[in-house]
Design an enzyme around this catalytic site. Structure first.
Site, PDB file in Angstrom:
ATOM      1  N   ASP C 305       0.859  -1.181   0.000  1.00 37.38           N
ATOM      2  CA  ASP C 305       0.000   0.000   0.000  1.00 37.38           C
ATOM      3  C   ASP C 305       0.890   1.223   0.000  1.00 37.38           C
ATOM      4  OD1 ASP C 305      -2.580  -1.022   0.018  1.00 37.38           O
ATOM      5  OD2 ASP C 305      -2.384  -1.576   2.138  1.00 37.38           O
ATOM      6  N   ASP C 342     -13.347  18.885  10.031  1.00 40.30           N
ATOM      7  CA  ASP C 342     -12.726  17.663   9.478  1.00 40.30           C
ATOM      8  C   ASP C 342     -11.616  17.179  10.412  1.00 40.30           C
ATOM      9  OD1 ASP C 342     -11.550  15.688   8.014  1.00 40.30           O
ATOM     10  OD2 ASP C 342     -11.331  16.868   6.171  1.00 40.30           O
ATOM     11  N   PHE C 374     -17.913  13.387   5.118  1.00 38.48           N
ATOM     12  CA  PHE C 374     -17.436  12.624   3.959  1.00 38.48           C
ATOM     13  C   PHE C 374     -18.130  11.280   3.900  1.00 38.48           C
ATOM     14  CE2 PHE C 374     -14.699   9.569   1.905  1.00 38.48           C
ATOM     15  CZ  PHE C 374     -14.259  10.259   0.793  1.00 38.48           C
ATOM     16  N   ALA C 376     -18.575   7.727   1.189  1.00 39.36           N
ATOM     17  CA  ALA C 376     -18.045   7.096  -0.014  1.00 39.36           C
ATOM     18  C   ALA C 376     -18.867   7.491  -1.236  1.00 39.36           C
ATOM     19  CB  ALA C 376     -18.042   5.583   0.157  1.00 39.36           C
ATOM     20  N   SER C 381     -16.425  16.623   1.605  1.00 42.08           N
ATOM     21  CA  SER C 381     -16.785  17.038   2.952  1.00 42.08           C
ATOM     22  C   SER C 381     -16.726  18.564   2.984  1.00 42.08           C
ATOM     23  CB  SER C 381     -15.818  16.430   3.975  1.00 42.08           C
ATOM     24  OG  SER C 381     -14.517  16.950   3.747  1.00 42.08           O
ATOM     25  N   ASP C 516      -4.066  -4.476   6.534  1.00 41.06           N
ATOM     26  CA  ASP C 516      -4.578  -4.398   7.891  1.00 41.06           C
ATOM     27  C   ASP C 516      -6.096  -4.389   7.943  1.00 41.06           C
ATOM     28  OD1 ASP C 516      -4.838  -1.940   6.767  1.00 41.06           O
ATOM     29  OD2 ASP C 516      -3.474  -0.908   8.149  1.00 41.06           O
TER      30      ASP C 516
END
Lengths: 565, 195, 682
Positions: C305, C342, C374, C376, C381, C516
């Site tokens: 990642d 945020d 926010f 998906a 946001s 993870d």
């Protein structure tokens, strides 16, 4: 050693190499190509053969079917030849009116010829009719072809994306019609031209100028000789084999025969390169193997040229070792032939190996113990690749990856089968030698006493196990003890390792091909090539050092010290 | 399995017919047609009689003829020594440290002693591989010239030239030693003698 | 990880175990050493009574037989010691782990949170619900269902800083044996008793669960085959010698056999394997099997990642780029307002940067404002002010669509600015107010220091690296170039990872990845080597075949090295072991036949004093080389990333050629020592 001798030997090896490259490609085309030059002639012949035999040659086989087909066809061939030998006295083509053959001799001979060994416990002139020789000649065609196609099947196990090992019968018949038959045919005509007789008229009686008579045995020798060498068979139609002036009339025929025995096993290395799409790999196998062979050639040539100090003392002058050599081949021609015949496991001889100097005799013996110096039809490449598996496993660990060979992972199954195959050869040689040396029947056959006696016995079993067929011919090999024991060693030496390797091929076939990265141990490098050679030599030397020390090495040291036995 | 074996048997018989019989008979035919001399065994005929094969050596132990190499062939029936038995080729198979080898060489040296001038060529006292070696080295032939000259009365120079004329060099200058075919040489000697 | 192990204790215990392991029932699992043991038994019996094997009653060689027996026993003990030492180190680690596994009491609860009573932790079953309060030990591995707490995981990871674990999301798993420092949690037990991480780890380091890995198994087969060959060589020697009227002493034959069979690698093989696992654990990684570690050495492709592995976890706001016609201050202020609510690191970094640029939220400005959270779906946001103004930030394509929807013109400069940011490896974040595009915030990825070197090392090892990121292709390409990864997947969705793994595997490559999140679990399971982060969900940890307790994804690189090192060590010592035989032959064969075949004395190239000293020297060398190589076996052959052929050349030179040469020197020296001690002729 003379520079002419060295240059001459080198030139032949160069010619073999130059021929092996295109022949290697041609053989690949024979097995994998759809179309070839010989289609128009051989196509109908092949179709005829399959129709007469009732065999469907189009089905691909897995390793089991391939192995079964191989074994069954060998058995069938053995039965046919067995029957011919058994009833030769009642069958045609028997100009010398030779009688029945001893049962142990038949067993040994059939075992020997069906396995491409051609160990001979009989004197051909005195034992076999022309028809029996034709039967053996048929095996001289069929069994090298069978060995060759098993190697081809094995190699197919490495080819990415293949789902089967090919069809045994298609491979076998195509090998015969497109490789062995045409080359042997042309070579036979060339040999007739050099003086090899080819007649069915039997022996002729000569009245010599000194008033004596000489019965000169003759035979349909040229055709036999050609396939004998081309198929790395080695079984002579005369007792002294290629030392006989009728089998090998002069330096030119000697060259032709050396070329023939070296041609196909060398080419097969290049065929293999085409299969795995890596010609560099083929050149590296070729290079290291050829280097080893050249070194061994230099050893035997120098030893024979230096001669026997014990004899020098009698003569009062030093000279080469002429005992057991015919004049026309010279020392270099005899040394090269001896090196090639045991490297390529042909087993034909133009020199009496029993009479070689100890160090000279060590060379053919060691080549058969290694069994990887090009080797015979198919069997040689199989052994080379078996040692490749062992080498790549040990060295592959050393670069920190699960070892891979030509993109296939080498894991427990492959290592187990390869280790077993590696065991077979020393096992049968050493066990049989120990048995012979510790029994009265075995000791009785020994002709030359002392250290040389050990060499004679171990040579017999090394030759049997390697399916070579040459001998330290002083050994009384025709006794039931040796006829039976060498026969058994011959069969084990041939079939056990071939079946194990076919099993490996089956296992490899099922594996995915891993693409190479810089972390992959490349086997097509000189580094790996030399390491492979080192492992072959170390395993070979470690296994056979004691027996070599007690045989030829002790004898050589004793000879130099002026001792006889 | 039985059916499969039956098919393999048929295959074996078919292949035997092609590779055992067909191939051989075709070659015998070609040999007789195009190379009759070689195919018959390179036989030498004098006065309508076969006197030997140019490829097969003979024993010459009578005076006035060049000696061949020692031959270890034996009589197939009795097992007794029978040099140059062309019906049962064989080498001595004696090992390099065998006392029998040294004994044999001593015997051969005694036989060749009177025939050879100068150092004894190993080629003349060590047995050949086939027991049928038709040739000796040039050196071994030249070493016999004085003795033959003595025995036949032919001038040494003539004999020497004869040997040199008969001598064959290495093939392509590389393969095989300088050598002389003993049967051919002796036929020539006899010719000079007018016999 | 290794804390306070008493090495003295380990040595003492290993010493005792060396004798315990002489038990044939244990010894027979190692075919090479088992053969040595049988040989020892034979010479032992001969030392007691030479007539048993047909020898003369008193051959005068009894002292020699006794010496051979002693050396053989020492050889066996050395081999056992190597294994015991490796096991001992693991056991010492397990002890220290076990100490943390004090018996705890668990407060069971039901679905509603009501107490069901206390039970010992060892009685907890999968699916049980438990409450853990501040100061208490977590009784089992599990997943938080309610609550958030700071947890001290130092018992497992050795890391003293507490971590936050909370219900839901990717940070919900907790490990038994760790301690809740503040607050409370309610958790669901995910493991049956005795199957917890800690249990597994203890079992693994103790070697109880150690199964031979595939390569080790294959090597054992090869060693057994070599042993068989040499057994045959030795068995066939007396008949051959008999033909020459030479008799060979049984003790000498056994000595030769032991010298020839690969005792060096046979003795060290299991120690190498145990030590390999040990090294993995030292790196704070739990491997579920030795096979997984070996597989790591074979990895062809590494899928990483971007975020958290290659770059620092969070992107930081780096610059504000207003559109023409928008004042810089206005745009910065709008961005500030949109980010006040945020809580993501990105949002916070925008606030920090805006404040540095002199913009502050005026008092009361945000009164009555409602945050736009926010999701998906909307992928943006921001904030809806009481005045009705709506300020939002989001990916540029989202902003563009918002503008299009409201009919506002899209500034032509937007594309150029966006592309320029992306090209420089940044992430553009658009700011829009009521449909009007105000500008673009430049978010910057920070590549972790040293990553370039690590990827270069991987490339030298022949490992192909693939970076996975949600970024657009331009950004991804820039970061990939800067970090030095070979390939990237941009705008990746979870299933893209899976697809890539499948593709690589279909081409025959071995794939390793780290993960993870719960949505990483299938990919972790699919990968040949899946390194799960300890901080991750238990689903991820269950799916991977290794867990990194430090939750440092770059450690995959170390695992690869350890896997390779394991194989290299085995290969090197095997090669060394076989190469040693050459010299031993030259020592023993002439000595064996000194009377029967005096000619063979020419082979006594080392000029050893006497036949006995030659044989004893070879045998002593054979024994001494085992302890001499124990450190190498435990530490592993040094591994440096380099091409395979280069490494092979290097290792074959050291262990192959060295293996041929060293014993010639060693045997000669021992012979000199024996001669000096007067032991050469007994």
């Amino acid at each position: 050693m003379t520079w002419q001798g060295l240059l001459g030997d080198a030139l032949l090896l160069v010619v073999v190499t130059l021929a092996a490259v295109p022949v290697g490609r041609y053989m690949y085309n024979v097995f994998e190509g759809d179309r070839s030059l010989l289609d128009r002639v051989m196509g109908p012949l092949e179709r005829g053969i399959f129709r007469l035999a009732g065999i469907d040659e189009s089905q691909g086989m897995d390793w089991r079917s391939y192995a079964i087909a191989f074994l069954l066809s060998n058995l069938a061939m053995a039965v046919v030849v067995y029957l011919i030998l058994m009833f030769q006295q009642d069958l045609p083509f028997n100009p010398a009116r030779l009688g029945p053959v001893a049962p142990t001799t038949i067993f040994n001979t059939v075992a020997s010829f069906v396995t491409n060994t051609n160990w001979q416990v009989y004197s051909p002139e005195q034992t076999l009719s022309n028809l029996s020789e034709f039967a053996l000649q048929f095996l001289q065609f069929a069994t090298p072809a069978a060995g060759l196609v098993v190697a081809i099947a094995f190699v197919r196990g490495f080819v990415a994306g293949r789902r089967d090992l090919g069809n045994y019968y298609r491979d076998l018949v195509r090998a015969l019609t497109r490789i062995f038959l045409p080359i042997a045919f042309i070579a036979a005509i060339a040999l007739i031209a050099t003086g090899v007789p080819d007649t069915l008229s039997g022996s002729v009686i000569a009245h010599t100028i000194t008033g004596a008579t000489q019965t000169i045995a003759r035979a349909p020798a040229a055709g036999f000789e050609a396939i004998k060498q081309l198929g790395t068979n080695g079984g002579g139609i005369f007792n002294v084999n290629s030392a006989h002036p009728f089998e090998n009339p002069g330096p030119l025929s000697n060259l032709i025969e050396e070329f023939l025995m070296a041609l196909l096993p060398t080419s097969l290395v290049f065929t293999f390169g085409h299969y795995i799409k890596n010609r560099r790999q083929a050149w590296i196998i070729f290079g290291v193997t050829m280097s080893l062979m050249v070194v061994l050639l230099l050893v035997i040539y120098s030893a024979e040229a230096a001669g026997n100090p014990l004899v020098h003392r009698l003569l009062g002058v030093a000279g080469p070792n002429w005992e057991g050599k015919d004049t026309r081949f010279g020392i270099s021609g005899s040394s090269l032939f001896t090196t090639l015949t045991t490297a390529y496991t042909t087993g034909a001889v133009n020199t009496m190996h029993d009479s070689l100097t100890p160090l000279g005799g060590l060379v053919p013996l060691f080549e058969m113990m290694l069994n990887t110096v090009f080797g015979g039809k198919g069997a040689g490449l199989l052994n080379i690749l078996m040692f490749f598996i062992i080498s790549v496993f040990v060295t592959g660990l050393m670069v920190g990856r699960t070892p891979e060979l030509f993109g296939k992972k080498i894991e427990v199954r492959e290592v187990t089968a390869a280790a077993a195959a590696m065991l077979v050869h020393p096992f049968i040689i050493l066990a049989a030698t120990a048995l012979a040396l510790s029994t009265a029947a075995g000791r009785a056959g020994i002709f030359n006493p002392g250290f040389h006696g050990i060499s004679e016995v171990v040579y017999a079993y090394a030759s049997s196990a390697a399916n070579n067929g040459s001998a330290f011919a002083g050994l009384g090999a025709s006794s039931p003890f040796y006829a039976i024991s060498t026969g058994i060693v011959i069969l084990l030496g041939r079939y056990l390792s071939m079946l194990l390797l076919l099993y490996i091929a089956g296992s490899l076939l099922a594996k995915k091909t891993v693409p190479a990265s810089t972390g992959t141990l490349r086997t097509d490098t000189w580094t790996f090539g030399w390491i492979y050679l080192g492992i072959v030599l170390i395993v070979g030397a470690l296994t056979f050092f004691p027996v070599l020390a007690l045989g030829p090495i002790a004898e050589q040291l004793a000879m130099l010290a002026g001792r006889v036995f | 399995m039985a059916l499969a074996f039956w098919r393999n048997l048929r295959l074996a018989v078919t292949l035997f017919v092609i590779l055992g019989l067909g191939y051989s008979l075709l070659l015998v035919g070609i040999g007789q047609e195009f190379f009759p001399y070689q195919a018959q065994g390179s036989l030498m005929v004098e006065k309508g009689q076969v006197v030997g094969s140019s490829l097969i050596g003979q024993e010459f132990s009578v005076p006035g003829l060049f000696h061949s190499r020692p031959s270890a062939t034996v009589n197939a029936a009795t097992g007794r020594p029978e040099p140059y038995n062309a019906d049962n080729s064989s080498g001595s198979n004696l090992g390099p440290t065998s006392p029998a080898l040294l004994k044999e060489i001593r015997t051969n040296m005694a036989f060749q002693r009177g025939q050879v001038t100068g150092p004894m060529p190993g080629n003349l006292v060590e047995s050949s591989a086939s027991g049928l070696d038709p040739e000796i080295t040039l050196q071994a032939a030249l070493a016999q010239v004085p003795a033959i000259a003595r025995q036949t009365g032919i001038a040494r120079g003539v004999l020497r030239n004869l040997v040199l004329n008969q001598a064959q060099g290495p093939f392509l200058g590389l393969y095989g030693p300088w050598r002389v075919n003993v049967l051919k040489l002796n036929l020539a000697v006899r010719q000079i003698e007018g016999r | 990880m290794v804390r306070g192990i008493s090495y003295q204790g380990v040595f003492r215990r290993a010493f005792i175990d060396s004798f315990r392991k002489l038990d044939p029932r244990l010894q027979y699992r190692n075919p090479v050493m088992f053969v040595v043991e049988i040989g020892t038994l034979v010479t032992l019996i001969m030392s007691l009574d030479p007539r048993v094997f047909g020898g003369p009653a008193d051959s005068g060689a009894r002292g020699y037989d006794v010496l051979v027996t002693v050396i053989l026993i020492v050889t066996l003990l050395f081999a056992n010691f190597a294994e015991a030492l490796a096991e001992g180190r693991g056991r010492a680690q397990a002890e220290s782990l076990r100490r943390t596994k004090a018996e705890t009491v668990a407060h069971r609860i039901d679905e509603s949170g009501a107490k069901l009573g206390d039970v010992p932790a060892s009685r907890l079953h999968k699916g049980d619900l438990v409450r853990v309060d501040a100061g208490e030990l977590i009784p089992a591995d599990g997943e938080i269902v309610r609550g958030v707490a700071s947890i001290d995981e130092s018992a497992i990871t050795g890391e003293s800083a507490p971590v936050i674990r909370e219900a839901g999301g990717d940070f919900s798993s907790v490990t038994g044996g760790t301690r809740v420092l503040s607050d409370w949690i309610e958790m669901r037990v995910e493991q049956e008793p005795g199957k917890s991480f800690l249990d597994r780890m203890i079992a693994l380091v103790e070697g109880a669960e150690r199964q031979k890995s595939p390569n080790e198994l294959a090597l054992t087969v090869l060693l057994a085959a070599l042993t068989l060959i040499f057994l045959l060589v030795i068995d066939t020697l007396p008949p051959m010698a008999g033909y020459l009227h030479a008799s060979l002493s049984v003790a000498t034959l056994i000595a030769l056999l032991v010298c020839l069979i690969p005792t060096t690698i046979g003795a060290l093989l299991s120690a190498i394997g145990i030590a390999g696992m040990d090294r993995v654990i030292r790196f704070n990684i739990i491997a579920k099997s030795g096979k997984a570690v070996e597989a790591a050495g074979d990895v062809d492709t590494l899928i990483l990642d971007k975020t958290g592995t290659i770059t620092l976890g969070n992107r930081m706001a780096d610059a504000f780029q207003p559109m023409p016609g928008v004042a810089y201050e206005d745009m910065v202020h709008a961005a500030l307002l949109a980010s006040e609510h945020d809580e993501t690191p990105e949002g916070k970094s925008i606030v920090v940067l805006a404040e540095r640029e002199g913009q502050h939220v005026a008092a009361g400005e945000l009164d009555g404002a409602s945050p736009i959270v926010f999701s998906a779906e909307t992928r943006r946001s921001g904030v809806l002010l009481a005045s009705g103004r709506e300020i939002a930030k989001g990916a540029v394509d989202v902003i563009r669509r918002a503008a299009e929807k409201s009919g506002s013109p899209i500034p032509p400069e937007l594309d150029a600015v966006t592309e320029q940011i992306a090209r420089s490896g940044g992430t553009p974040l658009g700011v829009v107010e009521d449909g009007k595009v105000l500008g673009v915030i430049h978010l910057k990825d920070i590549i972790k220091s040293g990553m370039q070197d690590r990827f270069a090392a991987l490339r030298r090892m022949g490992i192909h690296t693939v970076m996975v990121t949600g970024d657009n292709p331009l950004t991804a390409a820039t970061i990939a170039r800067e970090a030095g990864v070979d390939d990237f997947i941009a705008e990746a969705k979870p299933e893209d990872k899976m697809r890539r793994i499948r593709e690589e595997q279909a081409d025959g490559r071995l794939v390793a990845m780290t993960g993870d999140g719960t949505n990483d679990a299938p990919a972790l399971a699919q990968a040949d080597v899946g390194l799960a982060m300890n901080s991750g969900t238990s689903a991820a940890k269950e799916a991977g075949n290794m867990v990194d307790l430090d939750s440092d994804p770059t450690k995959l690189i170390e695992v690869v090295s350890i896997g390779k090192q394991l194989l290299i060590t085995r290969g090197a010592i095997t090669t060394f072991s076989i190469a040693n035989d050459v010299a031993k032959y030259f020592a023993i064969i002439p000595a064996m036949f000194v009377t029967a075949v005096p000619a063979l004395q020419a082979l006594n190239v080392m000029h050893l004093t006497s036949p006995q000293s030659a044989i004893l020297s070879a045998l002593i060398f054979n024994a001494l080389i085992i302890p001499a190589l124990i450190p190498l076996a435990l530490r592993g052959v040094r591994y440096r990333p380099m091409g395979a052929t280069e490494m092979l050349r290097r290792n074959i030179l050291i262990y192959g050629l060295g293996g041929v040469v060293l014993p010639f020197v060693g045997i000669k020296l021992i012979d000199l020592a024996l001669t000096a001690l007067g032991l050469a002729r007994i």
